[in-house]
Design a protein around this motif. Structure first.
Motif, PDB file in Angstrom:
ATOM      1  N   LEU A   1      -6.446  -0.621  -5.258  1.00  0.00           N
ATOM      2  CA  LEU A   1      -5.819   0.617  -5.740  1.00  0.00           C
ATOM      3  C   LEU A   1      -5.377   0.475  -7.197  1.00  0.00           C
ATOM      4  CD1 LEU A   1      -3.755   1.549  -2.567  1.00  0.00           C
ATOM      5  CD2 LEU A   1      -5.616   2.893  -3.551  1.00  0.00           C
ATOM      6  N   GLU A   2      -4.876  -0.709  -7.556  1.00  0.00           N
ATOM      7  CA  GLU A   2      -4.439  -0.935  -8.930  1.00  0.00           C
ATOM      8  C   GLU A   2      -5.627  -0.942  -9.887  1.00  0.00           C
ATOM      9  OE1 GLU A   2      -2.142  -4.381 -11.559  1.00  0.00           O
ATOM     10  OE2 GLU A   2      -1.973  -4.364  -9.370  1.00  0.00           O
TER      11      GLU A   2
ATOM     12  N   ASP B   1      -3.297  -6.115   3.077  1.00  0.00           N
ATOM     13  CA  ASP B   1      -2.500  -5.226   2.224  1.00  0.00           C
ATOM     14  C   ASP B   1      -2.583  -5.654   0.764  1.00  0.00           C
ATOM     15  OD1 ASP B   1      -1.810  -3.914   4.512  1.00  0.00           O
ATOM     16  OD2 ASP B   1       0.283  -4.593   4.563  1.00  0.00           O
ATOM     17  N   HIS B   2      -2.568  -6.976   0.534  1.00  0.00           N
ATOM     18  CA  HIS B   2      -2.661  -7.488  -0.828  1.00  0.00           C
ATOM     19  C   HIS B   2      -3.992  -7.092  -1.461  1.00  0.00           C
ATOM     20  CE1 HIS B   2      -2.675 -11.177  -3.722  1.00  0.00           C
ATOM     21  NE2 HIS B   2      -2.166 -10.110  -4.308  1.00  0.00           N
TER      22      HIS B   2
ATOM     23  N   SER C   1      -4.009  -3.307  -2.189  1.00  0.00           N
ATOM     24  CA  SER C   1      -3.168  -2.938  -3.336  1.00  0.00           C
ATOM     25  C   SER C   1      -3.851  -3.316  -4.644  1.00  0.00           C
ATOM     26  CB  SER C   1      -1.802  -3.605  -3.230  1.00  0.00           C
ATOM     27  OG  SER C   1      -1.905  -5.012  -3.348  1.00  0.00           O
TER      28      SER C   1
ATOM     29  N   MET D   1       0.837  -1.199   0.000  1.00  0.00           N
ATOM     30  CA  MET D   1       0.000   0.000   0.000  1.00  0.00           C
ATOM     31  C   MET D   1       0.872   1.250   0.000  1.00  0.00           C
ATOM     32  SD  MET D   1      -3.536  -0.418   2.068  1.00  0.00           S
ATOM     33  CE  MET D   1      -3.261  -1.606   3.358  1.00  0.00           C
ATOM     34  N   THR D   2       0.260   2.384  -0.226  1.00  0.00           N
ATOM     35  CA  THR D   2       1.022   3.629  -0.268  1.00  0.00           C
ATOM     36  C   THR D   2       1.334   4.098   1.140  1.00  0.00           C
ATOM     37  OG1 THR D   2      -0.915   5.061  -0.161  1.00  0.00           O
ATOM     38  CG2 THR D   2      -0.298   4.244  -2.338  1.00  0.00           C
TER      39      THR D   2
END
Length: 342
Positions: free
Chosen positions: A97-98, A90-91, A94, A1-2
């Protein structure tokens, strides 16, 4: 993640959405945001684990962009202390977000997460119950099936018209017991309902905090089911009362069942573990329950499954582990515990 976004809560807030979180594994239960933040940062264990996982429903909406809220149904693994395995969260984040960036709502979001490994589809009963709950919380009209269901339980339709009832209508009715005469009508007709109606309806009622009066009715029906040797009816009555506000009445009913010949029945033991776990915060009742489970010889591994289920619930864990040190165990329970470590 960011660096800016490290939790799902932050992701949802950064996207400008309003959001709510529910457990949808055991009983559909709202998890407040502060508690969810503690779960996400592993400061607190997940309170309602099921099969080593957290089963979540996250409802979110953008007041400017959409009318109907979006819902993610998510399944994340937990560690042996029922804490979230953060790497999985987190996976998932992410991947979101992608696929979507922080534009979580609107047409571009449709279907983008269909193949996400953390997204799951609850069974039909859970979906219907969750949909009914959201409609009541958002003060939206019930489904098109509700009116017919309400008429059926009011006695204005023939008793054998039950085949025209829809699961979603039953769910809407269960979550609207406080509307009009719904609760009174259901109590009046409950004992005479065909099993084909009572079984799916009880699957909805287990998510509803029914009132004391209805709980007293169900307690009486539990006693009748035992006296009449009707296991199917007993399971329905137990499921229906399991989410009751009147926890004392539920505890009394559980004690009655555990003292009866049905206390060792597989279906009863699984229903008690899966839906009535709060009553086992009483160590004496928990001890009696595990004694009963140890005496079941019909399903191989049943005791181990129930033990693993209960010991994973954070509020019950110390009580369940305490049984391992109890000195007054029966031979059946001692042997069953011994098999856990063999």
């Amino acid at each position: 993640m960011t660096a800016q976004i490290s939790t799902l809560g932050e992701l949802l807030s950064a996207a400008g959405t309003q959001w709510r979180v529910y457990d949808i594994g055991r009983r559909i239960t709202k998890i407040d945001k502060q508690h969810f933040a503690q779960i996400e940062t592993t400061q607190a264990p997940y309170p309602y684990p099921l099969g080593g996982h957290a089963l979540l429903a996250i409802q979110f909406w953008d007041n400017q962009a959409t009318v109907d809220p979006y819902v993610w149904f998510l399944k994340f693994p937990l560690d042996e202390q029922s804490k979230l395995i953060v790497a999985s969260r987190d996976h998932f984040a992410s991947m979101v977000l992608e696929a979507l960036g922080t534009e979580l709502t609107g047409q571009q979001a449709d279907g983008k997460l269909d193949n996400n490994p953390y997204v799951f589809t609850p069974n039909a009963n859970k979906l219907a119950a969750f949909n009914a709950l959201l409609k009541t919380e958002l003060k939206r009209p019930a489904s098109q099936y509700y009116e017919y269901t309400e008429l059926y339980f009011s006695g204005k339709l023939p008793a054998d018209d039950w085949q025209s009832l829809a699961v979603q209508g039953l769910a809407d009715f269960a979550f609207r017991l406080d509307h009009g005469q719904n609760s009174e009508n259901l109590q009046a007709i409950w004992a005479s309902l065909p099993l084909e109606v009572k079984q799916p309806l009880s699957a909805m009622l287990e998510h509803v905090a029914i009132d004391t009066r209805f709980s007293e009715k169900l307690q009486n029906e539990i006693n009748n089911s035992i006296n009449e040797n009707n296991l199917d009816e007993l399971v329905c009555n137990l499921r229906a009362i399991s989410g009751s506000h009147a926890q004392g009445l539920l505890a009394q009913s559980v004690d009655t069942i555990l003292s009866s010949e049905y206390g060792r029945e597989s279906d009863i033991l699984l229903t008690l573990a899966g839906r009535c776990w709060e009553v086992f915060l009483d160590s004496e009742r928990l001890f009696k329950f595990l004694e009963s489970a140890a005496q079941n010889t019909k399903i191989e591994g049943l005791f181990a499954s129930i033990f693993a289920d209960l010991v994973a619930i954070p509020s019950l864990r110390p009580h369940v582990l305490g049984i391992l040190r109890a000195e007054n165990r029966s031979d059946d329970l001692s042997r069953a515990i011994g098999r856990l470590f063999s």
